[in-house]
Enzyme design. Sequence first.
Site, PDB file in Angstrom:
ATOM      1  N   ASP A   1      47.691  26.446  37.887  1.00  0.00           N
ATOM      2  CA  ASP A   1      48.376  25.963  39.581  1.00  0.00           C
ATOM      3  C   ASP A   1      49.696  25.817  39.464  1.00  0.00           C
ATOM      4  O   ASP A   1      50.031  25.060  39.091  1.00  0.00           O
ATOM      5  CB  ASP A   1      47.184  24.591  40.241  1.00  0.00           C
ATOM      6  CG  ASP A   1      48.017  24.816  41.489  1.00  0.00           C
ATOM      7  OD1 ASP A   1      48.020  25.212  42.521  1.00  0.00           O
ATOM      8  OD2 ASP A   1      46.899  23.517  42.398  1.00  0.00           O
TER       9      ASP A   1
ATOM     10  N   ASN B   1      41.439  32.117  48.760  1.00  0.00           N
ATOM     11  CA  ASN B   1      42.451  32.337  48.672  1.00  0.00           C
ATOM     12  C   ASN B   1      42.947  33.431  49.559  1.00  0.00           C
ATOM     13  O   ASN B   1      44.224  33.943  50.212  1.00  0.00           O
ATOM     14  CB  ASN B   1      43.026  32.810  47.212  1.00  0.00           C
ATOM     15  CG  ASN B   1      43.005  31.494  46.857  1.00  0.00           C
ATOM     16  OD1 ASN B   1      43.234  31.753  45.180  1.00  0.00           O
ATOM     17  ND2 ASN B   1      43.396  30.445  46.815  1.00  0.00           N
TER      18      ASN B   1
HETATM   19  C1  FPP Z   1      48.084  29.230  42.591  1.00  0.00           C
HETATM   20  O1  FPP Z   1      49.533  28.511  43.335  1.00  0.00           O
HETATM   21  C2  FPP Z   1      47.950  30.213  41.876  1.00  0.00           C
HETATM   22  C3  FPP Z   1      47.706  31.456  42.574  1.00  0.00           C
HETATM   23  C4  FPP Z   1      46.492  31.536  43.783  1.00  0.00           C
HETATM   24  C5  FPP Z   1      47.975  33.043  41.868  1.00  0.00           C
HETATM   25  C6  FPP Z   1      47.209  32.600  40.200  1.00  0.00           C
HETATM   26  C7  FPP Z   1      47.965  34.494  39.687  1.00  0.00           C
HETATM   27  C8  FPP Z   1      48.566  34.760  38.958  1.00  0.00           C
HETATM   28  C9  FPP Z   1      49.516  33.359  37.659  1.00  0.00           C
HETATM   29  C10 FPP Z   1      49.720  35.523  38.554  1.00  0.00           C
HETATM   30  C11 FPP Z   1      48.709  36.240  37.387  1.00  0.00           C
HETATM   31  C12 FPP Z   1      47.128  36.557  37.333  1.00  0.00           C
HETATM   32  C13 FPP Z   1      46.732  37.801  37.184  1.00  0.00           C
HETATM   33  C14 FPP Z   1      45.446  37.902  35.870  1.00  0.00           C
HETATM   34  C15 FPP Z   1      47.663  38.462  36.031  1.00  0.00           C
HETATM   35  P1  FPP Z   1      50.191  28.492  44.423  1.00  0.00           P
HETATM   36  O2  FPP Z   1      50.112  29.436  44.881  1.00  0.00           O
HETATM   37  O3  FPP Z   1      48.640  27.803  44.994  1.00  0.00           O
HETATM   38  O4  FPP Z   1      50.974  27.343  44.027  1.00  0.00           O
HETATM   39  P2  FPP Z   1      51.310  26.524  44.954  1.00  0.00           P
HETATM   40  O5  FPP Z   1      50.426  25.030  44.572  1.00  0.00           O
HETATM   41  O6  FPP Z   1      52.961  25.948  44.521  1.00  0.00           O
HETATM   42  O7  FPP Z   1      50.850  26.825  46.416  1.00  0.00           O
END
Ligand code: FPP
Length: 256
Positions: free
Chosen positions: A36, A84
Amino acid sequence: MTQTSLRQTATPQNSPQLIPALNPQFLPKHVAIIMDGNGRWATRRNMPRTIGHSQGARTLKDLLRCCSDWGIDALTVYAFSTENWQRPLDEVNFLMMLFERMLQQELAEMHIKGVKINFLGDLTALPVTLNKLVKQAIELTQHNRGIQFNVAINYGGRADITKACQAISQAVQRGTMQVKDITEESIEQHLCTRGQPAPDLMIRTSGEMRLSNFLLWELAYTEMYFTDTLWVDFDKQELQKALAVYQQRKRRFGRL
Ligand code: FPP
């Protein structure tokens, strides 16, 4: 799914980069991570959120290598939840493209290193090209003996438990299963994590302290580690810190 104790398989020779404070005999066998904070990492730098996801993918690549080198048996990451899809379409499309790109770029190397890839979640809803790559990756690596790498995409713990209940109810209706046969073990056999031990350690980055529908059944006796560090900045040292905290925990599984 049986909860593992602190019986471990890592050996000093396959964990050359572990800090001395960590005992390679007592590493978690299975680590699960909620990655996250990518969006915040980017926003704080006046960059689009998608850059945070790209950087997050690099972090994941590095940490998969560390876990593999240190003899950790399994790594499960939450890449995309059933919720998501409600993000802006641009971000959803970017994430799907990123998963595809990562698979295209990294699959050969992961295969050489013996990584066994699996995906958790309802994969039927993924773009056709990603779905095809996912199936190829599972098939190509199915006999590998290295680290088990589970990527949860379009995954939701509640949805998975619901699906298991539906499948069991149908079996009872057909008469191939009796109500008395509905046990914790038989429910586990219907989850998408079937056949895998439960995570020993669950890490969530970025300061949020919730499960967000991740592995709701499987995390029943898992040790939790929450850190303010954003996923992009969660490097090898941060992972070692989490492992050190894990090694201080006394796991009792409800016993004394
Ligand atoms: C949460 O951070 C992250 C995600 C929903 C996406 C996770 C994906 C990756 C780390 C990319 C790599 C993965 C693979 C399998 C290649 P957020 O966007 O919710 O962050 P925020 O809470 O700061 O908005």
